[in-house]
Design a protein around this motif. Structure first.
Motif, PDB file in Angstrom:
ATOM      1  N   SER B 379      -0.332  -1.563   8.475  1.00  0.00           N
ATOM      2  CA  SER B 379      -1.409  -0.818   9.117  1.00  0.00           C
ATOM      3  C   SER B 379      -1.730  -1.383  10.493  1.00  0.00           C
ATOM      4  O   SER B 379      -2.605  -0.869  11.176  1.00  0.00           O
ATOM      5  CB  SER B 379      -2.668  -0.863   8.262  1.00  0.00           C
ATOM      6  OG  SER B 379      -2.352  -0.605   6.929  1.00  0.00           O
ATOM      7  N   LEU B 417      -4.368   6.209  10.046  1.00  0.00           N
ATOM      8  CA  LEU B 417      -4.008   6.962   8.856  1.00  0.00           C
ATOM      9  C   LEU B 417      -3.170   6.113   7.897  1.00  0.00           C
ATOM     10  O   LEU B 417      -3.293   6.232   6.680  1.00  0.00           O
ATOM     11  CB  LEU B 417      -3.237   8.223   9.243  1.00  0.00           C
ATOM     12  CG  LEU B 417      -4.063   9.294   9.938  1.00  0.00           C
ATOM     13  CD1 LEU B 417      -3.180  10.448  10.364  1.00  0.00           C
ATOM     14  CD2 LEU B 417      -5.156   9.808   9.021  1.00  0.00           C
ATOM     15  N   LEU B 419      -3.488   2.955   7.494  1.00  0.00           N
ATOM     16  CA  LEU B 419      -4.462   2.112   6.813  1.00  0.00           C
ATOM     17  C   LEU B 419      -5.115   2.895   5.677  1.00  0.00           C
ATOM     18  O   LEU B 419      -5.243   2.397   4.549  1.00  0.00           O
ATOM     19  CB  LEU B 419      -5.512   1.654   7.818  1.00  0.00           C
ATOM     20  CG  LEU B 419      -6.517   0.643   7.337  1.00  0.00           C
ATOM     21  CD1 LEU B 419      -5.810  -0.608   6.880  1.00  0.00           C
ATOM     22  CD2 LEU B 419      -7.497   0.307   8.425  1.00  0.00           C
ATOM     23  N   ALA B 420      -5.498   4.148   5.972  1.00  0.00           N
ATOM     24  CA  ALA B 420      -6.129   4.987   4.949  1.00  0.00           C
ATOM     25  C   ALA B 420      -5.208   5.126   3.750  1.00  0.00           C
ATOM     26  O   ALA B 420      -5.629   5.006   2.596  1.00  0.00           O
ATOM     27  CB  ALA B 420      -6.452   6.350   5.534  1.00  0.00           C
ATOM     28  N   VAL B 423      -5.131   1.940   1.741  1.00  0.00           N
ATOM     29  CA  VAL B 423      -6.353   1.734   0.971  1.00  0.00           C
ATOM     30  C   VAL B 423      -6.247   2.482  -0.349  1.00  0.00           C
ATOM     31  O   VAL B 423      -6.583   1.971  -1.416  1.00  0.00           O
ATOM     32  CB  VAL B 423      -7.569   2.214   1.787  1.00  0.00           C
ATOM     33  CG1 VAL B 423      -8.752   2.417   0.884  1.00  0.00           C
ATOM     34  CG2 VAL B 423      -7.895   1.197   2.854  1.00  0.00           C
ATOM     35  N   LEU B 426      -3.938   0.439  -2.618  1.00  0.00           N
ATOM     36  CA  LEU B 426      -4.570  -0.755  -3.185  1.00  0.00           C
ATOM     37  C   LEU B 426      -5.543  -0.352  -4.273  1.00  0.00           C
ATOM     38  O   LEU B 426      -5.629  -0.998  -5.310  1.00  0.00           O
ATOM     39  CB  LEU B 426      -5.292  -1.550  -2.091  1.00  0.00           C
ATOM     40  CG  LEU B 426      -4.385  -2.240  -1.081  1.00  0.00           C
ATOM     41  CD1 LEU B 426      -5.216  -3.004  -0.076  1.00  0.00           C
ATOM     42  CD2 LEU B 426      -3.415  -3.175  -1.774  1.00  0.00           C
ATOM     43  N   HIS B 427      -6.281   0.742  -4.013  1.00  0.00           N
ATOM     44  CA  HIS B 427      -7.209   1.182  -5.041  1.00  0.00           C
ATOM     45  C   HIS B 427      -6.479   1.659  -6.282  1.00  0.00           C
ATOM     46  O   HIS B 427      -6.772   1.235  -7.386  1.00  0.00           O
ATOM     47  CB  HIS B 427      -8.114   2.297  -4.512  1.00  0.00           C
ATOM     48  CG  HIS B 427      -8.886   2.957  -5.607  1.00  0.00           C
ATOM     49  ND1 HIS B 427      -9.966   2.338  -6.190  1.00  0.00           N
ATOM     50  CD2 HIS B 427      -8.702   4.116  -6.270  1.00  0.00           C
ATOM     51  CE1 HIS B 427     -10.423   3.109  -7.147  1.00  0.00           C
ATOM     52  NE2 HIS B 427      -9.673   4.188  -7.214  1.00  0.00           N
ATOM     53  N   PHE B 551      -8.185  10.903  -3.256  1.00  0.00           N
ATOM     54  CA  PHE B 551      -9.044  10.350  -2.217  1.00  0.00           C
ATOM     55  C   PHE B 551      -9.157  11.290  -1.028  1.00  0.00           C
ATOM     56  O   PHE B 551     -10.206  11.472  -0.456  1.00  0.00           O
ATOM     57  CB  PHE B 551      -8.464   9.016  -1.731  1.00  0.00           C
ATOM     58  CG  PHE B 551      -9.121   7.823  -2.356  1.00  0.00           C
ATOM     59  CD1 PHE B 551      -9.660   7.892  -3.617  1.00  0.00           C
ATOM     60  CD2 PHE B 551      -9.177   6.622  -1.674  1.00  0.00           C
ATOM     61  CE1 PHE B 551     -10.249   6.793  -4.197  1.00  0.00           C
ATOM     62  CE2 PHE B 551      -9.777   5.511  -2.243  1.00  0.00           C
ATOM     63  CZ  PHE B 551     -10.301   5.595  -3.504  1.00  0.00           C
TER      64      PHE B 551
END
Lengths: 310, 623
Positions: B379, B417, B419-420, B423, B426-427, B551
């Motif tokens: 990211s 994006l 990074l999004a 995330v 990871l979630h 998400f």
């Protein structure tokens, strides 16, 4: 020696201690102005400090289903990043010789880390409401990040460098960005982005107290909650400073310019607080449409104007 | 035998050896493969130290018409790429030993394919002859096809798709090689210097360019990467599309656009490459956002990241080229690490479906931590390696013509994006809530942990001490090609250099502040409560599981008018040249089928028309 000096910068001034104190004072301004808008008296100036101390004395609760380490470490990472962003920004403004070519973009990146840390923390808590908040936080992040990047680039494009030092030099010799057409538009867009970055109404969608009962913060208590509140206070300080640096001639502590610096900061904070107090919370899809619609168009106009030299 | 030949012959020979190992002897085959890969790595380190070497032998000549030279040339760039090819070879073989340990279906043939791939990749990188390069390219395509065919359900169509797209690009390269041979009379890469001022030059460039970007996986020839992601095992994904194919594809792209054709900033071809780069960054990451499968999501990122490299190299601006090539290296490191994490899921949990996974951080802490590092690196979050290379690309965009600012916006936003998307990963994989049936999942074994940890450490080291790889690997590779001296390059990249080491120390100091605040509070006496608080409701674990797959549903739903076409095809692959060509080919076949109506007189009349045309052509030629 350099490292020790930087550590001093980071821990005392203009790093953690300074940023935290001013940030908490800024949240007091927020609370006081909000109270006046509500026709209340509002808290005394030391209330945010008292709240922090009080939270430190409270019990820390961790739900059984949570990934405890990630849950507790996330606010700390956020705090470290917010402080680092502030330090880089201030050090580059006050001691320009330490500026490096890419620092504005480093600051932009580092300012996203507190939000990411919050998402990780909420996700680690295992609370479905927290997870909803985390998803919203992420969507909000990339909603406002696009116009924010573009307006930042209007300045960067005009100056021809990512360096904060050169951005400030350019503004002191050619007048502030805010004085130009493109700069004004960019400034307006940046204010809205700042509103979302600080997750203030109408963009407090990830926390949404009345709906998600705190969202990303729901499971936090005691010291971790204090750190989160501190984070938000620091961000409430750093983001306006970032805008001042990019569009409004930056900050300075030389003689009379202390006063103008404070005035600039208070002006931006007041605008943000007034927006906060006059708007209801929007839904996440509305926020997304707002940032990828009107704000995106405005920021692109600003960028085109900047490329054309206005 | 010449020292350069060892690099090619040894892995190939050892690959033949492992071929004969039966299924029961997977472990010895793996150990032999590990030893050969390790040997190759040591050899590559030695060659990197030597720096320059050449080997030349004419295989055959056809009078003046044609000549095929087996020409190898080792210099800064190729020795550095070879070094990392060998490094990835070692890591992947080590990982595979653990990965296949209990699998009864695989035999030594897997290791044979891997070793042969290493051999062909080494030959491709060292090759100083375009035809030799092309042969290696085709061998790699074939080996990829075979490796994909070892995969799980749906591997046949995936392998077919890979073979078709890469076969097409190889064919385009072949045409390019022919054009260059006819027009310029030599295939030696180091002595070729072609102007893009002529149409022949442009055609030759475009044909070779197709081969390079198809291998690297840039749009519109990217779709083989996501297609193979789901059925293919993670080690293969980590080895080929994530690491080797990026190194090779971008290596070729850099060779052709910097050495052979010398693309100038601001030229039409440079603009075309930058547009391809920007489109790839943005669209691939948008599709990654909506994926439901860990490996498939990663594969779209593997495509998206190529965009930064094509953008950097294609711009022709020295800083951006350095950034693009450094990104090639960084991407190989973190993407490989991410696929290995997906492999750990495959191995221990048995699925890479994001809706099934979740809450595994506690059970697989090493995988979790290495994934966090790699995810932050991809990211572009400082202080990891991805930040440095992306930042160099951004910096380069500022120096070119005015329209470059558009590419800058796309590149920076593409990062947000990405990074999004991570995330979400990871979630859905590590945080969130775990399904109860996965409570007994264990961390993967030692041999699988080591490569993941090693790659994560590389992400950190190359971020904090970015000067080291830049000065050791990247700058010597391009110093001669871009017309800029190495000193200037060092200055232009170092003047803007931030000190990630200091920033990292400060971050750690900041975390200490936080921990001190915790210590002041009552954090040492944490009270663990029964479960989370949901407004007083008591819910079952299953009811509280929120997978991260939805998400970004708001985004996809709300922007339907603008993105519907993109997202509709997101699963099958939008902007997919393969599908478009497939439809076109199908309609051509329909026309041809119409001609085959089974009536003898029709066939006869076609035959006569054909004969007439042939006779006409012959007469024409005779005149």
């Amino acid at each position: 020696m350099d490292a020790a000096r930087y550590l001093l910068y980071y821990l005392i001034f203009p790093g953690f201690l300074f940023t935290a104190v001013v940030g908490l004072l800024a949240t007091w301004v927020d609370r006081k102005v909000t109270a006046r808008v509500h026709w209340r008296v509002g808290p005394p100036w030391y209330q945010p400090f008292a709240d922090t101390v009080k939270l430190l004395g409270k019990e820390v609760i961790v739900p059984a289903g949570a990934k405890a380490t990630g849950f507790l470490i996330a606010p700390v990472i956020g705090l470290a990043a917010a402080t680092l962003a502030s330090t880089i920004l201030w050090v580059a403004s006050l001691y320009p010789e330490t500026s490096f070519v890419g620092d504005s973009i480093v600051v932009l990146y580092i300012m996203t880390i507190p939000a990411i840390a919050m998402i990780i923390g909420a996700s680690a808590s295992g609370n479905p409401l927290g997870i909803l908040g985390a998803a919203r936080e992420m969507k909000l992040l990339f909603a406002y990040e696009l116009p924010l990047v573009i307006v930042m680039l209007t300045t960067v494009y005009k100056v021809g460098s990512f360096s904060i030092e050169e951005i400030l030099n350019f503004q002191s010799s050619n007048g502030v960005m805010l004085g130009s057409f493109s700069g004004t538009i960019a400034f307006i867009v940046a204010i809205f982005c700042a509103q979302a970055k600080c997750t203030m109404l109408p963009f407090d969608i990830p926390e949404a107290e009345t709906e998600l009962a705190g969202g990303t913060h729901i499971e936090y208590s005691g010291a971790p909650l204090a750190v989160i509140k501190l984070n938000m206070a620091i961000m409430f300080f750093v983001v306006p400073i970032f805008i001042i640096t990019m569009f409004w001639g930056g900050v300075s502590f030389d003689g009379i310019r202390i006063l103008t610096t404070i005035l600039k900061f208070v002006a931006i904070v007041t605008i943000m607080v007034l927006i906060k107090n006059t708007n209801p919370r929007v839904r996440i899809d509305q926020a997304l449409r707002f940032f990828w619609g009107p704000m995106l168009v405005l920021s692109i106009i600003a960028l085109i104007l900047a490329v054309l030299g206005y | 035998m010449h020292e350069l030949l060892y690099v090619i012959v040894m892995p190939a020979a050892m690959g033949v050896l492992t071929l004969f190992f039966p299924k029961k002897a997977r472990l010895p085959a793996g150990i032999i493969a590990l030893i050969s890969a390790g040997w190759l790595f040591i050899k590559a380190v030695k060659l990197f130290g030597i720096g320059e070497s050449e080997y030349f032998r004419t295989i055959f000549t056809m009078g003046d018409v044609f000549q095929f030279d087996f020409a190898l040339k080792l210099y800064g760039f190729s020795s550095f790429v070879l070094l990392f090819i060998a490094l990835f070879g070692v890591l992947i073989v080590l990982y595979s030993i653990g990965y296949w340990f209990k699998d009864r279906e695989t035999s030594g043939i897997y290791y044979s394919y891997i070793l042969w791939t290493l051999s062909a990749a080494g030959c491709a990188v060292l090759s100083d002859n375009l035809l030799l390069l092309l042969v290696c390219w085709e061998v790699l395509t074939l080996l990829l096809y075979l490796l994909v065919n070892l995969g799980g359900e749906g591997h046949e169509t995936a392998a077919q798709k890979c073979f078709t797209i890469l076969g097409f690009s190889d064919a385009a390269m072949f045409l390019g090689v022919i054009v260059i041979w006819i027009a310029y009379g030599t295939l030696s890469i180091s002595s070729l210097s072609i102007s893009t001022g002529t149409s022949t030059g442009v055609i030759a460039f475009l044909l070779l360019f197709v081969g390079a970007i198809a291998k690297a996986g840039a749009m519109p020839l990217h779709s083989w990467v996501p297609a193979m992601a789901k059925p293919t095992q993670a080690p293969t994904m980590a080895f080929l599309p994530a690491a080797l194919d990026k190194l090779l594809g971008i290596y070729l792209l850099a060779r052709i656009s910097l050495d052979i054709f010398a693309i100038r900033p601001g030229s039409g071809l440079s603009l075309m490459m930058m547009i391809i780069g920007a489109v790839t960054i943005l669209f691939a990451v948008l599709m990654a956002l909506v994926q439901h499968d860990f490996k498939k999501l990663l594969s779209f990122h593997a495509v998206s990241q190529v965009g930064y490299m094509v953008l950097g190299v294609g711009s022709g601006i020295p800083v951006a080229i350095v950034g693009g090539l450094f990104h090639m290296l960084n991407n190989a490191i973190y993407k490989s690490g991410l696929f290995l994490a997906a492999g750990a899921m495959e191995k221990r949990v048995g699925t890479t479906d994001l809706e099934q996974l979740g809450g595994l951080a506690k059970l697989m802490p090493v995988t979790f931590l290495t994934t966090v590092v790699a995810a932050l690196a991809i990211s572009g979050v400082p202080p990891f390696n991805g930040f440095v290379s992306k930042w160099l690309v951004y910096q380069g965009m500022l120096e070119g013509p005015g329209y470059n600012v558009i590419f800058l916006v796309v590149a920076v936003f593409g990062s947000a994006l990405t990074l999004a998307s991570f995330v979400k990963v990871l979630h859905s994989v590590f945080l969130g809530r775990r399904q109860e049936k996965f409570d007994g999942v264990r961390e993967v074994g030692f041999t699988m942990q080591v490569p993941m940890i090693f790659l994560a450490i590389l992400c950190i080291v190359f971020g904090i001490y970015a000067k080291l790889p830049l000065e050791q690997f990247i700058l010597p590779s391009v110093a001669g090609s871009t017309g800029v001296g190495i000193e200037e390059m060092t200055v232009s990249t170092a003047s803007g250099y931030w000190s990630p080491a200091v920033a990292t120390v400060l971050m750690v100091a900041g975390m200490f502040i936080g921990l001190i605040i915790y210590a002041f509070g009552k954090t040492r006496r944490v009270r663990v409560v029964e479960d989370v608080w949901i407004g007083g409701n008591v819910l079952e674990n299953e009811e509280m599981r929120i997978p991260g797959t939805h998400f970004y549903k708001t985004v996809t739903d709300d922007l339907k008018p603008a993105y519907s076409a993109l997202f509709r095809d997101g699963k099958s692959g939008a902007m997919d040249a393969y599908n478009i060509w497939g439809k076109l080919g199908f309609s051509v076949v329909q026309v041809l089928r119409g001609l085959h109506n089974g009536i003898l007189s029709t066939y006869l009349s076609w035959t006569i028309i054909g004969l007439g045309a042939l006779a006409f052509a012959l007469m024409f030629l005779a005149l």
